[in-house]
Design a protein around this motif. Structure first.
Motif, PDB file in Angstrom:
ATOM      1  N   ALA A   5     -34.321  41.312  93.113  1.00 55.67           N
ATOM      2  CA  ALA A   5     -33.954  39.999  93.622  1.00 55.67           C
ATOM      3  C   ALA A   5     -34.802  38.898  92.997  1.00 55.67           C
ATOM      4  CB  ALA A   5     -34.099  39.968  95.138  1.00 55.67           C
ATOM      5  N   TYR A   6     -36.074  39.243  92.666  1.00 52.76           N
ATOM      6  CA  TYR A   6     -36.966  38.233  92.114  1.00 52.76           C
ATOM      7  C   TYR A   6     -36.889  38.144  90.590  1.00 52.76           C
ATOM      8  CZ  TYR A   6     -39.364  36.739  96.303  1.00 52.76           C
ATOM      9  OH  TYR A   6     -39.654  36.155  97.505  1.00 52.76           O
ATOM     10  N   GLU A   7     -36.040  38.929  89.958  1.00 54.95           N
ATOM     11  CA  GLU A   7     -35.858  38.812  88.521  1.00 54.95           C
ATOM     12  C   GLU A   7     -35.114  37.517  88.212  1.00 54.95           C
ATOM     13  OE1 GLU A   7     -33.918  42.235  87.067  1.00 54.95           O
ATOM     14  OE2 GLU A   7     -35.628  43.576  87.329  1.00 54.95           O
ATOM     15  N   TYR A   8     -35.595  36.811  87.197  1.00 54.90           N
ATOM     16  CA  TYR A   8     -34.998  35.530  86.853  1.00 54.90           C
ATOM     17  C   TYR A   8     -33.750  35.716  86.004  1.00 54.90           C
ATOM     18  CZ  TYR A   8     -39.285  33.328  88.532  1.00 54.90           C
ATOM     19  OH  TYR A   8     -40.319  32.905  89.321  1.00 54.90           O
ATOM     20  N   GLU A  21     -32.671  30.567  84.409  1.00 59.50           N
ATOM     21  CA  GLU A  21     -33.979  30.334  85.023  1.00 59.50           C
ATOM     22  C   GLU A  21     -35.108  30.669  84.061  1.00 59.50           C
ATOM     23  OE1 GLU A  21     -32.712  31.271  89.671  1.00 59.50           O
ATOM     24  OE2 GLU A  21     -33.439  32.867  88.354  1.00 59.50           O
ATOM     25  N   ASP A  22     -34.891  31.711  83.267  1.00 58.76           N
ATOM     26  CA  ASP A  22     -35.903  32.094  82.285  1.00 58.76           C
ATOM     27  C   ASP A  22     -36.083  31.000  81.228  1.00 58.76           C
ATOM     28  OD1 ASP A  22     -37.719  34.138  81.177  1.00 58.76           O
ATOM     29  OD2 ASP A  22     -36.292  34.154  79.510  1.00 58.76           O
ATOM     30  N   LYS A  23     -34.977  30.417  80.775  1.00 57.49           N
ATOM     31  CA  LYS A  23     -35.058  29.318  79.816  1.00 57.49           C
ATOM     32  C   LYS A  23     -35.753  28.101  80.423  1.00 57.49           C
ATOM     33  CE  LYS A  23     -31.006  30.480  77.007  1.00 57.49           C
ATOM     34  NZ  LYS A  23     -29.658  30.047  76.560  1.00 57.49           N
ATOM     35  N   SER A  24     -35.473  27.847  81.687  1.00 57.91           N
ATOM     36  CA  SER A  24     -36.106  26.723  82.371  1.00 57.91           C
ATOM     37  C   SER A  24     -37.619  26.918  82.465  1.00 57.91           C
ATOM     38  CB  SER A  24     -35.494  26.557  83.760  1.00 57.91           C
ATOM     39  OG  SER A  24     -36.097  25.484  84.453  1.00 57.91           O
ATOM     40  N   MET A  25     -38.040  28.153  82.780  1.00 59.04           N
ATOM     41  CA  MET A  25     -39.476  28.439  82.861  1.00 59.04           C
ATOM     42  C   MET A  25     -40.146  28.289  81.492  1.00 59.04           C
ATOM     43  SD  MET A  25     -40.454  29.274  85.991  1.00 59.04           S
ATOM     44  CE  MET A  25     -41.827  30.403  85.878  1.00 59.04           C
ATOM     45  N   ARG A  26     -39.475  28.780  80.460  1.00 58.16           N
ATOM     46  CA  ARG A  26     -40.044  28.671  79.118  1.00 58.16           C
ATOM     47  C   ARG A  26     -40.186  27.208  78.707  1.00 58.16           C
ATOM     48  NH1 ARG A  26     -36.930  33.357  75.546  1.00 58.16           N
ATOM     49  NH2 ARG A  26     -37.771  35.165  76.679  1.00 58.16           N
ATOM     50  N   LEU A  27     -39.171  26.413  79.038  1.00 56.06           N
ATOM     51  CA  LEU A  27     -39.240  24.983  78.728  1.00 56.06           C
ATOM     52  C   LEU A  27     -40.405  24.325  79.455  1.00 56.06           C
ATOM     53  CD1 LEU A  27     -38.077  22.386  77.496  1.00 56.06           C
ATOM     54  CD2 LEU A  27     -36.562  22.225  79.490  1.00 56.06           C
ATOM     55  N   GLY A  28     -40.591  24.673  80.728  1.00 57.31           N
ATOM     56  CA  GLY A  28     -41.695  24.109  81.494  1.00 57.31           C
ATOM     57  C   GLY A  28     -43.046  24.453  80.902  1.00 57.31           C
ATOM     58  N   LEU A  79     -40.206  23.668  90.387  1.00 52.87           N
ATOM     59  CA  LEU A  79     -38.842  23.601  90.915  1.00 52.87           C
ATOM     60  C   LEU A  79     -38.073  24.885  90.653  1.00 52.87           C
ATOM     61  CD1 LEU A  79     -37.796  19.936  89.997  1.00 52.87           C
ATOM     62  CD2 LEU A  79     -38.372  20.849  92.252  1.00 52.87           C
ATOM     63  N   THR A  80     -38.283  25.493  89.487  1.00 57.66           N
ATOM     64  CA  THR A  80     -37.603  26.758  89.170  1.00 57.66           C
ATOM     65  C   THR A  80     -38.061  27.863  90.114  1.00 57.66           C
ATOM     66  OG1 THR A  80     -37.463  26.108  86.844  1.00 57.66           O
ATOM     67  CG2 THR A  80     -37.106  28.420  87.353  1.00 57.66           C
ATOM     68  N   ILE A  81     -39.376  27.944  90.357  1.00 56.30           N
ATOM     69  CA  ILE A  81     -39.905  28.969  91.265  1.00 56.30           C
ATOM     70  C   ILE A  81     -39.412  28.738  92.691  1.00 56.30           C
ATOM     71  CG2 ILE A  81     -42.024  29.881  92.302  1.00 56.30           C
ATOM     72  CD1 ILE A  81     -43.427  29.322  89.642  1.00 56.30           C
ATOM     73  N   CYS A  82     -39.427  27.480  93.130  1.00 59.42           N
ATOM     74  CA  CYS A  82     -38.960  27.165  94.488  1.00 59.42           C
ATOM     75  C   CYS A  82     -37.470  27.462  94.650  1.00 59.42           C
ATOM     76  CB  CYS A  82     -39.230  25.689  94.810  1.00 59.42           C
ATOM     77  SG  CYS A  82     -40.976  25.290  95.017  1.00 59.42           S
ATOM     78  N   ALA A  83     -36.678  27.117  93.638  1.00 61.58           N
ATOM     79  CA  ALA A  83     -35.239  27.388  93.708  1.00 61.58           C
ATOM     80  C   ALA A  83     -34.967  28.878  93.763  1.00 61.58           C
ATOM     81  CB  ALA A  83     -34.535  26.755  92.510  1.00 61.58           C
ATOM     82  N   LYS A  84     -35.725  29.656  92.968  1.00 65.00           N
ATOM     83  CA  LYS A  84     -35.545  31.108  92.984  1.00 65.00           C
ATOM     84  C   LYS A  84     -35.965  31.684  94.324  1.00 65.00           C
ATOM     85  CE  LYS A  84     -34.569  35.063  91.179  1.00 65.00           C
ATOM     86  NZ  LYS A  84     -33.167  35.407  90.855  1.00 65.00           N
ATOM     87  N   SER A  85     -37.058  31.187  94.874  1.00 66.36           N
ATOM     88  CA  SER A  85     -37.539  31.674  96.165  1.00 66.36           C
ATOM     89  C   SER A  85     -36.527  31.382  97.278  1.00 66.36           C
ATOM     90  CB  SER A  85     -38.887  31.033  96.495  1.00 66.36           C
ATOM     91  OG  SER A  85     -39.347  31.442  97.756  1.00 66.36           O
ATOM     92  N   LEU A  86     -35.962  30.184  97.268  1.00 67.52           N
ATOM     93  CA  LEU A  86     -34.951  29.830  98.269  1.00 67.52           C
ATOM     94  C   LEU A  86     -33.693  30.672  98.126  1.00 67.52           C
ATOM     95  CD1 LEU A  86     -35.292  25.935  98.252  1.00 67.52           C
ATOM     96  CD2 LEU A  86     -36.006  27.501 100.061  1.00 67.52           C
TER      97      LEU A  86
END
Length: 211
Positions: A7-10, A14-21, A191-198
């Motif tokens: 469930a916690y796999e991006y 989401e992975d692209k968003s994290m890399r951009l961040g 925001l990516t982590i929070c969105a995934k957590s929600l």
């Protein structure tokens, strides 16, 4: 447990968003470090050994000596011309002794004998006319009106400058944009982590309702 890990796999987005961040965070930090070494240290040295004063023109004169400058006449074409030396002597509020005025720190380093370096033209006569125009400006338009000038004890303590090389606005922009880049990168990651957590919590609640 396996379900929780899955469930916690991006996702790919989401992975692209994290890399951009993380990329923006790294770019912001590297820019801040680079600009700190290239701009902040010289600016602090300049301000640590200098200050401002009120200046009044004492004399404006052209010396008989001429200096060489390099002009560009094309992509692979360069030539040498000459310009007369203009000196603007001023009296400062910090000292009664005459001081030689310069445009800025760069001009002082390039030619410490003169107060003005004209844009280098191919024709020596054009260079002379530019210097004469500047001479009239200081004599007729400025005259005896006081103006703000700056001094630097680390370079030539007896000379003053019309403007500082490291202006506050330039320094502000040089450090503002890397900082904004860093903060945007941090915001994207959060925001990516929070969105995934929600999303994971919503999925878990949905599964509980179906049980």
């Amino acid at each position: 447990m396996a379900r929780s890990r899955a469930a916690y796999e991006y996702t790919e987005a989401e992975d692209k968003s994290m890399r951009l961040g993380f990329l923006l965070i790294a770019a912001g930090l590297l820019s801040l470090l680079g600009l700190g070494c290239c701009w902040l240290r010289p600016a602090l040295q300049e301000r640590g050994g200098g200050g401002s004063a009120n200046c009044t023109v004492l004399a404006v004169r052209q010396l008989g000596e001429r200096f060489a400058c390099t002009f560009s006449c094309g992509a692979a074409c360069r030539g040498t011309a000459r310009y007369p030396c203009l000196q603007v002597l001023v009296r400062t509020s910090r000292s009664s002794a005459p001081a030689l005025l310069h445009e800025d720190e760069r001009q002082l380093r390039t030619n410490p004998k003169c107060s003005y370096i004209p844009p280098c033209a191919r024709d020596d006569q054009e260079n002379s006319e530019n210097v004469t125009y500047k001479q009239k400006y200081w004599k007729e338009k400025v005259g005896s009106q006081p103006f703000t000038c700056y001094f630097n004890q680390h370079l030539r303590p007896d000379d003053v400058m019309l403007k500082r090389t490291h202006d506050e606005t330039v320094l502000l922009h040089c450090f503002l944009w890397p900082l904004v880049t860093f903060l945007v990168g941090v915001l994207i990651v959060i925001l990516t982590i929070c969105a995934k957590s929600l999303a994971v919590r919503a999925e878990a609640i949905k599964k509980k309702k179906h049980l």
